[in-house]
Scaffold this motif. Structure first.
Motif, PDB file in Angstrom:
ATOM      1  N   GLY A   1      -6.927 -21.251   8.301  1.00  0.00           N
ATOM      2  CA  GLY A   1      -6.586 -19.827   8.335  1.00  0.00           C
ATOM      3  C   GLY A   1      -5.118 -19.598   8.046  1.00  0.00           C
ATOM      4  N   GLN A   2      -4.264 -20.456   8.574  1.00  0.00           N
ATOM      5  CA  GLN A   2      -2.838 -20.341   8.271  1.00  0.00           C
ATOM      6  C   GLN A   2      -2.568 -20.568   6.783  1.00  0.00           C
ATOM      7  N   ALA A   3      -3.262 -21.546   6.173  1.00  0.00           N
ATOM      8  CA  ALA A   3      -3.079 -21.795   4.746  1.00  0.00           C
ATOM      9  C   ALA A   3      -3.537 -20.602   3.920  1.00  0.00           C
ATOM     10  N   ALA A   4      -4.651 -19.966   4.344  1.00  0.00           N
ATOM     11  CA  ALA A   4      -5.130 -18.793   3.619  1.00  0.00           C
ATOM     12  C   ALA A   4      -4.141 -17.638   3.724  1.00  0.00           C
ATOM     13  N   SER A   5      -3.588 -17.441   4.915  1.00  0.00           N
ATOM     14  CA  SER A   5      -2.593 -16.379   5.081  1.00  0.00           C
ATOM     15  C   SER A   5      -1.352 -16.648   4.236  1.00  0.00           C
TER      16      SER A   5
ATOM     17  N   LEU B   1      13.338   1.103 -15.384  1.00  0.00           N
ATOM     18  CA  LEU B   1      12.729   2.188 -14.602  1.00  0.00           C
ATOM     19  C   LEU B   1      13.243   2.228 -13.175  1.00  0.00           C
ATOM     20  N   GLY B   2      13.953   1.232 -12.763  1.00  0.00           N
ATOM     21  CA  GLY B   2      14.415   1.250 -11.363  1.00  0.00           C
ATOM     22  C   GLY B   2      15.466   0.195 -11.145  1.00  0.00           C
ATOM     23  N   ASP B   3      16.184   0.331 -10.034  1.00  0.00           N
ATOM     24  CA  ASP B   3      17.214  -0.637  -9.703  1.00  0.00           C
ATOM     25  C   ASP B   3      16.589  -1.821  -8.979  1.00  0.00           C
ATOM     26  N   CYS B   4      17.110  -2.980  -9.288  1.00  0.00           N
ATOM     27  CA  CYS B   4      16.592  -4.207  -8.666  1.00  0.00           C
ATOM     28  C   CYS B   4      17.296  -4.399  -7.328  1.00  0.00           C
ATOM     29  N   VAL B   5      16.551  -4.342  -6.268  1.00  0.00           N
ATOM     30  CA  VAL B   5      17.104  -4.476  -4.919  1.00  0.00           C
ATOM     31  C   VAL B   5      16.635  -5.808  -4.355  1.00  0.00           C
ATOM     32  N   TYR B   6      17.573  -6.634  -3.894  1.00  0.00           N
ATOM     33  CA  TYR B   6      17.255  -7.930  -3.315  1.00  0.00           C
ATOM     34  C   TYR B   6      17.329  -7.821  -1.799  1.00  0.00           C
ATOM     35  N   SER B   7      16.337  -8.400  -1.130  1.00  0.00           N
ATOM     36  CA  SER B   7      16.307  -8.385   0.338  1.00  0.00           C
ATOM     37  C   SER B   7      15.742  -9.700   0.825  1.00  0.00           C
ATOM     38  N   LEU B   8      16.129 -10.062   2.027  1.00  0.00           N
ATOM     39  CA  LEU B   8      15.656 -11.298   2.649  1.00  0.00           C
ATOM     40  C   LEU B   8      14.666 -10.933   3.741  1.00  0.00           C
ATOM     41  N   ASP B   9      13.424 -11.349   3.558  1.00  0.00           N
ATOM     42  CA  ASP B   9      12.369 -11.076   4.534  1.00  0.00           C
ATOM     43  C   ASP B   9      12.289 -12.251   5.495  1.00  0.00           C
ATOM     44  N   VAL B  10      12.523 -11.966   6.762  1.00  0.00           N
ATOM     45  CA  VAL B  10      12.422 -12.992   7.792  1.00  0.00           C
ATOM     46  C   VAL B  10      11.046 -12.891   8.419  1.00  0.00           C
ATOM     47  N   GLU B  11      10.281 -13.941   8.263  1.00  0.00           N
ATOM     48  CA  GLU B  11       8.907 -13.924   8.760  1.00  0.00           C
ATOM     49  C   GLU B  11       8.872 -14.380  10.213  1.00  0.00           C
ATOM     50  N   GLU B  12       8.198 -13.606  11.022  1.00  0.00           N
ATOM     51  CA  GLU B  12       8.031 -13.964  12.428  1.00  0.00           C
ATOM     52  C   GLU B  12       6.762 -14.779  12.591  1.00  0.00           C
ATOM     53  N   VAL B  13       6.906 -15.912  13.211  1.00  0.00           N
ATOM     54  CA  VAL B  13       5.772 -16.809  13.391  1.00  0.00           C
ATOM     55  C   VAL B  13       5.072 -16.484  14.698  1.00  0.00           C
ATOM     56  N   ASP B  14       3.791 -16.239  14.600  1.00  0.00           N
ATOM     57  CA  ASP B  14       2.991 -15.949  15.779  1.00  0.00           C
ATOM     58  C   ASP B  14       2.782 -17.233  16.568  1.00  0.00           C
ATOM     59  N   GLU B  15       3.127 -17.189  17.852  1.00  0.00           N
ATOM     60  CA  GLU B  15       2.988 -18.391  18.666  1.00  0.00           C
ATOM     61  C   GLU B  15       1.535 -18.817  18.813  1.00  0.00           C
ATOM     62  N   LYS B  16       0.604 -17.877  18.666  1.00  0.00           N
ATOM     63  CA  LYS B  16      -0.807 -18.228  18.782  1.00  0.00           C
ATOM     64  C   LYS B  16      -1.264 -19.102  17.614  1.00  0.00           C
ATOM     65  N   LEU B  17      -0.548 -19.014  16.476  1.00  0.00           N
ATOM     66  CA  LEU B  17      -0.949 -19.776  15.301  1.00  0.00           C
ATOM     67  C   LEU B  17      -0.399 -21.197  15.308  1.00  0.00           C
ATOM     68  N   VAL B  18       0.493 -21.499  16.264  1.00  0.00           N
ATOM     69  CA  VAL B  18       1.028 -22.850  16.349  1.00  0.00           C
ATOM     70  C   VAL B  18      -0.043 -23.774  16.920  1.00  0.00           C
ATOM     71  N   LEU B  19      -0.298 -24.888  16.220  1.00  0.00           N
ATOM     72  CA  LEU B  19      -1.347 -25.810  16.633  1.00  0.00           C
ATOM     73  C   LEU B  19      -0.872 -26.611  17.841  1.00  0.00           C
ATOM     74  N   LYS B  20      -1.593 -26.460  18.961  1.00  0.00           N
ATOM     75  CA  LYS B  20      -1.237 -27.157  20.186  1.00  0.00           C
ATOM     76  C   LYS B  20      -2.420 -27.973  20.660  1.00  0.00           C
TER      77      LYS B  20
ATOM     78  N   LEU C   1      -8.196 -24.539  -0.158  1.00  0.00           N
ATOM     79  CA  LEU C   1      -7.455 -24.292   1.085  1.00  0.00           C
ATOM     80  C   LEU C   1      -7.419 -25.544   1.954  1.00  0.00           C
ATOM     81  N   VAL C   2      -8.543 -26.255   1.985  1.00  0.00           N
ATOM     82  CA  VAL C   2      -8.579 -27.519   2.720  1.00  0.00           C
ATOM     83  C   VAL C   2      -7.558 -28.499   2.140  1.00  0.00           C
ATOM     84  N   GLY C   3      -7.539 -28.601   0.792  1.00  0.00           N
ATOM     85  CA  GLY C   3      -6.586 -29.499   0.161  1.00  0.00           C
ATOM     86  C   GLY C   3      -5.153 -29.086   0.423  1.00  0.00           C
TER      87      GLY C   3
END
Length: 789
Positions: free
Chosen positions: A221-225, A248-267, A384-386
């Motif tokens: 599921g994490q790989a699919a996401s 057609l528009g101005d190029c705007v650069y931004s840094l997206d910081v992804e928040e990792v869900d603790e539930k998705l961490v394999l324990k 996805l398995v691979g």
């Protein structure tokens, strides 16, 4: 009497002089062998024997005089020696007396020393007894501590205590009974600890297997996401680039910081594994425990790899692969954190077992699946398995290869269809230049595939450098590219340019190129057809870049990526090689025909009486054939290929001439036959120069010539006609005039050469002297060649 006495004295004086010389030699220790040898050689051994006897007598007199001279000194020395002997006897008596007195005094002292040593021994025994008692107390305290650790489940301190007792104290315990009891209980305690640890580990094995499916599903599921996020990011990036390109528009650069869900961490808990490994290592059973772990986990894997026939694969493939993914995620964690438990070899063995089974299951299910949507659904999940397993360091190449078989099946069918079409096209091709009379024909057959100049329209009728099959084959390749892109576009992946390029290479190599090779090797094609095939292959090689550009445009790949170095099709090199094969086939046909025309051992009289002034009969046939081949090749082939054909033909002619001299059927030949061959070579050399200039080779290859290809035969004939053939053995002359000739070849040919001077009437010739000189020189050459070889 008065006259004989002086003579006798002279003899005696001479004899004394010889005795003196002999005495001097003996005194110096020199070798008498030369004197003895001289005496026997001159036949006077008696005189030498007489001289030796005189020398012996003189030595005896000297010895006698020497003894008389030193006799008195010898007597005095003996008397002194007798006096020394009397003094020695006196000294021995005094020593015996002193020794007796010493023994009498030391006896009492020895008795006191023995009493002192006995006291020291008693003291030592008492000290050792005290130390042994303390040691026994320490050992018993350690035993109590070990029992306490075991009862509370602290196995590692217990093992350390046992190890301390066993290595430091057990061998030093003096009480045998205590030693035996402790030694008997140590192995029992270790076995008890091992059983407790293995029991905890077995419970973990059961728990982790039930958790593997959940672990695998979460990881997939994490790989699919992650894949979905990547696709969305690429789509946004592509959209932004297009808008920026269009302004057609101005190029705007931004840094997206992804928040990792603790539930998705394999324990998952590996504490029992770590504890069991640690205890087994302390027990010295690490290898056995590693094998036990490997064996049980392998049994679990084999059980997980068993497919259930009660449920269709389409419905069960997700749970099947999730279980395997969870298993190998756990194995990866164990490999990285439990140092030494799972070796790289064991991990590779387990993975090889799993990948083999998964690939076989996939291959079997793919062969049974006939619905494209089902095939695509399974393929997406397996990718996805691979991806999940690949992030954990597993080589999923074989799994992805099985996935490729779904498209391989499609492309193989498409390739087979193209192969049949290309075969039919080549079967109906006349291998003549395509004549184009109209502009629309030029656009359809030439401009559409960039087979000719695009900046200008040629005059009609236009004679293309290729035959009618080339435009048809180009249309087949273009249709294949479109069909391949259409199929590969149906999927989650968008960057499939490399795949299209791979199958395009496969089409050009395994279908088009292979079909051309079959045509080249066909027994019904002649030299002109092979030339046209070589020209067709050359055109296709240049068209490969056009095909690659078309594939890139269909896949949406920027042209700059296609134009990079080393990005061209492999088929270009293969087609280039096939063109060389066509050239070699042309050379083979040409040389075969020359072999048929130049059977010199049968067509030439090798002991002819008169020299053929206009050459032998075969020369005219060879000229006609080569002229036809060269003029045809000039119209079809490039100048480099034309020179290759011409040079190979004339080199083969030279080889045939040399081989004729070496032929077993030619037992001998005379000078007239050599002069006839010389006339043939002159005609062929003149013809070679004519072809070299008439075909335009002299303008491109200014440093080469076709005449030079006959150099071996020319040097051989020059040698046979030379007035001094023995100069062949001169290194300077040989390097200058005969550098291409081999000694053994020259020796064999010279043995067959019989000059006309060998005939009965050779002596009547006006040139007898000249021929005799040549014959002598040739005989000298034959002899020196035999010595050299």
């Amino acid at each position: 009497m008065s006259q004989t006495k002086p003579k006798r004295r002279a003899v005696i004086e001479n004899g004394d002089g010889e005795d003196l010389v002999l005495t001097t030699i003996i005194g110096n220790g020199d070798d008498l062998a030369p004197i003895v040898r001289h005496a026997f050689e001159t036949g006077k051994p008696e005189a030498l024997l007489h001289q030796l006897k005189n020398v012996v007598k003189k030595k005896e007199v000297e010895i006698e005089e020497l003894c008389k001279l030193h006799y008195e000194e010898f007597i005095l020395a003996v008397d002194e020696l007798r006096g020394v002997l009397v003094d020695a006897e006196d000294l021995k008596s005094e020593l015996s007396t002193d020794n007796f007195h010493l023994q009498t005094v030391g006896s009492s002292l020895l008795l006191k020393l023995e009493e002192l040593l006995e006291s020291y021994s008693i003291k030592k025994n008492v000290t050792e007894a005290i130390q042994m008692s303390r040691l026994c107390v320490q050992v018993l305290d350690l035993c109590l501590k070990c029992n306490h650790h075991v009862s509370e489940g602290r196995f590692y301190p217990a093992l350390k205590t046992l190890d301390l007792i066993e290595k430091k104290y057990l061998h030093a315990v003096p009480v045998r009974t205590l030693n035996r009891v402790i030694g008997r209980h140590i192995p029992a305690i270790k076995v008890h600890i091992e059983k407790k640890v293995v029991s905890e580990f077995n419970d973990w094995l059961v728990r982790i297997r039930s958790m593997s499916r959940e672990i695998g599903q979460m990881a997939i599921g994490q790989a699919a996401s992650a894949r979905q996020r990547d696709e969305e990011m690429r789509a946004q990036q592509k959209k932004a680039e297009e808008e920026n390109h269009l302004g057609l528009g101005d190029c705007v650069y931004s840094l997206d910081v992804e928040e990792v869900d603790e539930k998705l961490v394999l324990k998952f808990d590996l504490t029992p594994v770590y504890r069991a490994l640690h205890i087994q290592t302390c027990l010295g059973l690490k290898d056995q425990f590693s094998e036990y772990y490997h064996k049980n986990r392998l049994l679990q894997l084999k059980s997980d790899l068993q497919m259930s026939s009660a449920q269709p694969f389409l419905e069960s493939h997700q749970t099947f692969f999730a279980q395997i993914v969870g298993y190998f995620i756990v194995e990866d964690r164990v490999l990285r954190t439990a140092a030494g438990l799972l070796s790289e070899n064991h991990a590779e063995t387990i993975w090889e077992t799993a990948i083999t089974k998964m690939t076989s299951v996939l291959a079997e299910q793919f062969s049974r699946t006939e619905t494209a949507s089902h095939l695509l659904l399974i393929k997406d999940y397996v990718t996805l398995v691979g991806s999940t397993l690949g992030r954990h360091g597993y080589q999923v190449g074989p799994l992805l290869e099985v996935l490729d078989n779904s498209r391989d099946k499609y492309h193989e069918l498409l390739l087979e269809e193209c192969r049949q079409q290309v075969t039919d096209i080549l079967a109906h091709d006349t291998y003549e230049k395509l004549v184009i009379k109209k502009q629309y024909e030029y656009d359809m057959n030439v401009s559409a595939f960039q087979l000719g100049p695009l900046d200008r329209m040629p005059a009609f009728p236009y004679y293309a450098p290729f035959s009618s099959s080339i435009p048809d084959i180009c249309r087949i390749v273009r249709s294949f590219i479109n069909d391949s892109v259409s199929y590969l576009s149906y999927g989650a992946h968008t960057n499939f340019y490399d795949v299209v390029k791979k199958y395009l290479d496969k089409l050009l190599i395994e279908v088009v190129n292979a079909t051309f090779l079959k045509a080249i090797n066909s027994p019904v094609v002649g030299a002109s057809q092979v030339m046209q095939i070589a020209s067709n292959i050359n055109v296709l090689e240049r068209t490969c870049d056009f095909f690659l550009l078309q594939a890139a445009q269909s896949c949406g790949v920027p042209v700059r990526l296609v134009e990079r170095p080393h990005s061209s099709l492999t088929a270009k090199a293969v087609l280039n090689t096939s063109r060389d094969v066509a050239h070699n086939a042309l050379l083979r046909l040409t040389t075969t025909k020359l072999d048929q025309l130049m059977v010199l051992s049968e067509k030439i009289n090798w002991i002819i009486d008169d020299v053929p002034q206009n050459g032998n009969d075969y020369v005219k046939e060879v000229e006609e054939y080569l002229e036809n081949v060269m003029l045809t090749a000039q119209q079809i082939l490039s100048l480099d290929a034309l020179y290759k054909v011409g040079s190979a033909a004339f080199e083969h002619i030279s080889s045939i001439i040399v081989s004729a001299f070496l032929s077993d059927s030619v037992k001998r030949f005379n000078l007239n036959a050599v002069m006839g061959i010389d006339n043939d070579l002159k005609i062929l050399e003149s013809f070679a120069d004519e072809m070299y200039h008439s075909t335009g080779l002299n303008e491109t290859l200014r440093e080469g010539s076709l005449r030079g290809c006959l150099i071996v035969a020319r040097q051989l004939v020059n040698l046979l006609l030379s007035s001094q053939p023995e100069n062949f053995m001169n290194p300077v002359i040989r390097q200058k005039n005969y550098s291409y000739l081999d000694h053994k070849v020259v020796a064999t040919i010279c043995d067959k050469f019989k000059d006309s001077s060998d005939s009965i009437f050779g002596g009547l010739s006006n040139r007898n002297a000249k021929q005799n000189a040549r014959k002598k020189s040739m005989d000298t050459l034959r002899r020196r060649l035999r010595d050299f070889n």
